[in-house]
Design a protein around this motif. Structure first.
Motif, PDB file in Angstrom:
ATOM      1  N   ASP A  63      -4.764  -2.302  -4.980  1.00 37.39           N
ATOM      2  CA  ASP A  63      -6.177  -2.054  -5.268  1.00 37.39           C
ATOM      3  C   ASP A  63      -6.547  -0.578  -5.174  1.00 37.39           C
ATOM      4  O   ASP A  63      -7.691  -0.248  -4.887  1.00 37.39           O
ATOM      5  N   GLY A  64      -5.592   0.312  -5.358  1.00 37.67           N
ATOM      6  CA  GLY A  64      -5.877   1.735  -5.337  1.00 37.67           C
ATOM      7  C   GLY A  64      -6.336   2.262  -4.001  1.00 37.67           C
ATOM      8  O   GLY A  64      -6.915   3.344  -3.900  1.00 37.67           O
ATOM      9  N   SER A  65      -6.056   1.515  -2.929  1.00 33.05           N
ATOM     10  CA  SER A  65      -6.553   1.894  -1.600  1.00 33.05           C
ATOM     11  C   SER A  65      -5.580   2.775  -0.820  1.00 33.05           C
ATOM     12  O   SER A  65      -5.817   3.060   0.342  1.00 33.05           O
ATOM     13  N   GLY A  66      -4.492   3.191  -1.434  1.00 35.54           N
ATOM     14  CA  GLY A  66      -3.486   3.979  -0.728  1.00 35.54           C
ATOM     15  C   GLY A  66      -2.442   3.084  -0.093  1.00 35.54           C
ATOM     16  O   GLY A  66      -2.526   1.865  -0.154  1.00 35.54           O
ATOM     17  N   ALA A  67      -1.466   3.710   0.512  1.00 37.14           N
ATOM     18  CA  ALA A  67      -0.347   2.961   1.093  1.00 37.14           C
ATOM     19  C   ALA A  67      -0.794   2.130   2.280  1.00 37.14           C
ATOM     20  O   ALA A  67      -1.474   2.621   3.177  1.00 37.14           O
ATOM     21  N   ARG A  68      -0.426   0.856   2.248  1.00 36.87           N
ATOM     22  CA  ARG A  68      -0.666  -0.059   3.372  1.00 36.87           C
ATOM     23  C   ARG A  68       0.675  -0.629   3.794  1.00 36.87           C
ATOM     24  O   ARG A  68       1.477  -1.022   2.959  1.00 36.87           O
ATOM     25  N   PHE A  69       0.867  -0.694   5.087  1.00 35.32           N
ATOM     26  CA  PHE A  69       2.154  -1.131   5.617  1.00 35.32           C
ATOM     27  C   PHE A  69       2.084  -2.439   6.393  1.00 35.32           C
ATOM     28  O   PHE A  69       3.102  -2.917   6.887  1.00 35.32           O
ATOM     29  N   ASP A  70       0.899  -3.044   6.498  1.00 37.99           N
ATOM     30  CA  ASP A  70       0.763  -4.253   7.308  1.00 37.99           C
ATOM     31  C   ASP A  70       1.567  -5.424   6.765  1.00 37.99           C
ATOM     32  O   ASP A  70       2.144  -6.201   7.531  1.00 37.99           O
ATOM     33  N   VAL A  71       1.658  -5.567   5.453  1.00 39.00           N
ATOM     34  CA  VAL A  71       2.437  -6.667   4.876  1.00 39.00           C
ATOM     35  C   VAL A  71       3.926  -6.446   5.174  1.00 39.00           C
ATOM     36  O   VAL A  71       4.627  -7.366   5.605  1.00 39.00           O
ATOM     37  N   ALA A  72       4.406  -5.237   4.966  1.00 38.29           N
ATOM     38  CA  ALA A  72       5.817  -4.929   5.230  1.00 38.29           C
ATOM     39  C   ALA A  72       6.150  -5.164   6.707  1.00 38.29           C
ATOM     40  O   ALA A  72       7.217  -5.691   7.031  1.00 38.29           O
ATOM     41  N   VAL A  83      12.016  -5.795  -0.238  1.00 37.94           N
ATOM     42  CA  VAL A  83      12.237  -4.565  -0.989  1.00 37.94           C
ATOM     43  C   VAL A  83      10.867  -4.054  -1.401  1.00 37.94           C
ATOM     44  O   VAL A  83      10.042  -4.807  -1.923  1.00 37.94           O
ATOM     45  N   ILE A  84      10.609  -2.803  -1.087  1.00 42.57           N
ATOM     46  CA  ILE A  84       9.368  -2.160  -1.487  1.00 42.57           C
ATOM     47  C   ILE A  84       9.614  -1.502  -2.829  1.00 42.57           C
ATOM     48  O   ILE A  84      10.573  -0.744  -2.989  1.00 42.57           O
ATOM     49  N   VAL A  85       8.765  -1.824  -3.798  1.00 47.71           N
ATOM     50  CA  VAL A  85       8.851  -1.232  -5.130  1.00 47.71           C
ATOM     51  C   VAL A  85       7.547  -0.466  -5.316  1.00 47.71           C
ATOM     52  O   VAL A  85       6.480  -1.068  -5.422  1.00 47.71           O
ATOM     53  N   THR A  86       7.643   0.854  -5.325  1.00 47.75           N
ATOM     54  CA  THR A  86       6.436   1.667  -5.280  1.00 47.75           C
ATOM     55  C   THR A  86       6.600   2.982  -6.031  1.00 47.75           C
ATOM     56  O   THR A  86       7.719   3.413  -6.295  1.00 47.75           O
ATOM     57  N   GLY A  87       5.493   3.580  -6.338  1.00 45.61           N
ATOM     58  CA  GLY A  87       5.491   4.910  -6.934  1.00 45.61           C
ATOM     59  C   GLY A  87       5.576   6.003  -5.878  1.00 45.61           C
ATOM     60  O   GLY A  87       5.790   7.168  -6.202  1.00 45.61           O
ATOM     61  N   ASP A  99      14.200   1.196   7.714  1.00 44.80           N
ATOM     62  CA  ASP A  99      15.347   0.401   7.283  1.00 44.80           C
ATOM     63  C   ASP A  99      15.000  -0.586   6.159  1.00 44.80           C
ATOM     64  O   ASP A  99      15.857  -1.332   5.698  1.00 44.80           O
ATOM     65  N   THR A 100      13.752  -0.573   5.694  1.00 47.92           N
ATOM     66  CA  THR A 100      13.347  -1.427   4.582  1.00 47.92           C
ATOM     67  C   THR A 100      13.726  -0.741   3.281  1.00 47.92           C
ATOM     68  O   THR A 100      13.408   0.432   3.079  1.00 47.92           O
ATOM     69  N   LEU A 101      14.407  -1.467   2.426  1.00 49.00           N
ATOM     70  CA  LEU A 101      14.842  -0.902   1.153  1.00 49.00           C
ATOM     71  C   LEU A 101      13.630  -0.523   0.318  1.00 49.00           C
ATOM     72  O   LEU A 101      12.664  -1.286   0.215  1.00 49.00           O
TER      73      LEU A 101
END
Length: 129
Positions: A63-72, A83-87, A99-101
């Motif tokens: 939602d364009g809110s910036g990086a969030r790490f709570d789900v990871a 696996v995180i797929v991100t820009g 250690d998360t890919l």
């Protein structure tokens, strides 16, 4: 040819419809059961509380809110192969998620399937309350 994901339950967390749809289709083609796609972190967290997946594919910027790490972090706590797929560059990951890919967009749908298939599945299941 894609590797098999039969028996895997994969959570897809992505807010860009075309990417989410393409990823889900690739996973289904590899015989995975797909949860989502979830377009928001809140929806993903609710889904994780209902059924812990064996694997997950997630974007950090929802939602364009910036990086969030709570789900990871929730997935890591549940020992879900993610696996995180991100820009974003991988260096934005906090130390506890190092250690998360992490794959940088754009990434082929086949690469995502290959990465997940290379990680052993743990049994997905419903959460008991």
């Amino acid at each position: 040819m894609d590797r098999e994901l039969a028996g895997c339950v994969v959570l897809v967390v992505e807010d860009e419809y075309l990417i989410a749809d393409d990823t889900a289709e690739a996973l289904r083609d590899a015989r995975a059961v797909v949860l989502g796609p979830c377009p928001s972190a809140d929806e993903a967290l609710r889904m994780i509380d209902e059924c812990t997946p064996s694997h997950a594919v997630l974007d950090l910027n929802l939602d364009g809110s910036g990086a969030r790490f709570d789900v990871a972090r929730r997935l890591k706590d549940r020992r879900v192969h993610s696996v995180i797929v991100t820009g974003y560059d991988p260096f934005v990951l906090p130390r506890d998620l190092a250690d998360t890919l992490c794959l940088q967009k754009p990434v082929s749908r086949h690469a995502v399937v290959e990465v997940l298939a290379a990680r052993p599945a743990r049994v997905a299941g419903r959460r008991s309350h």
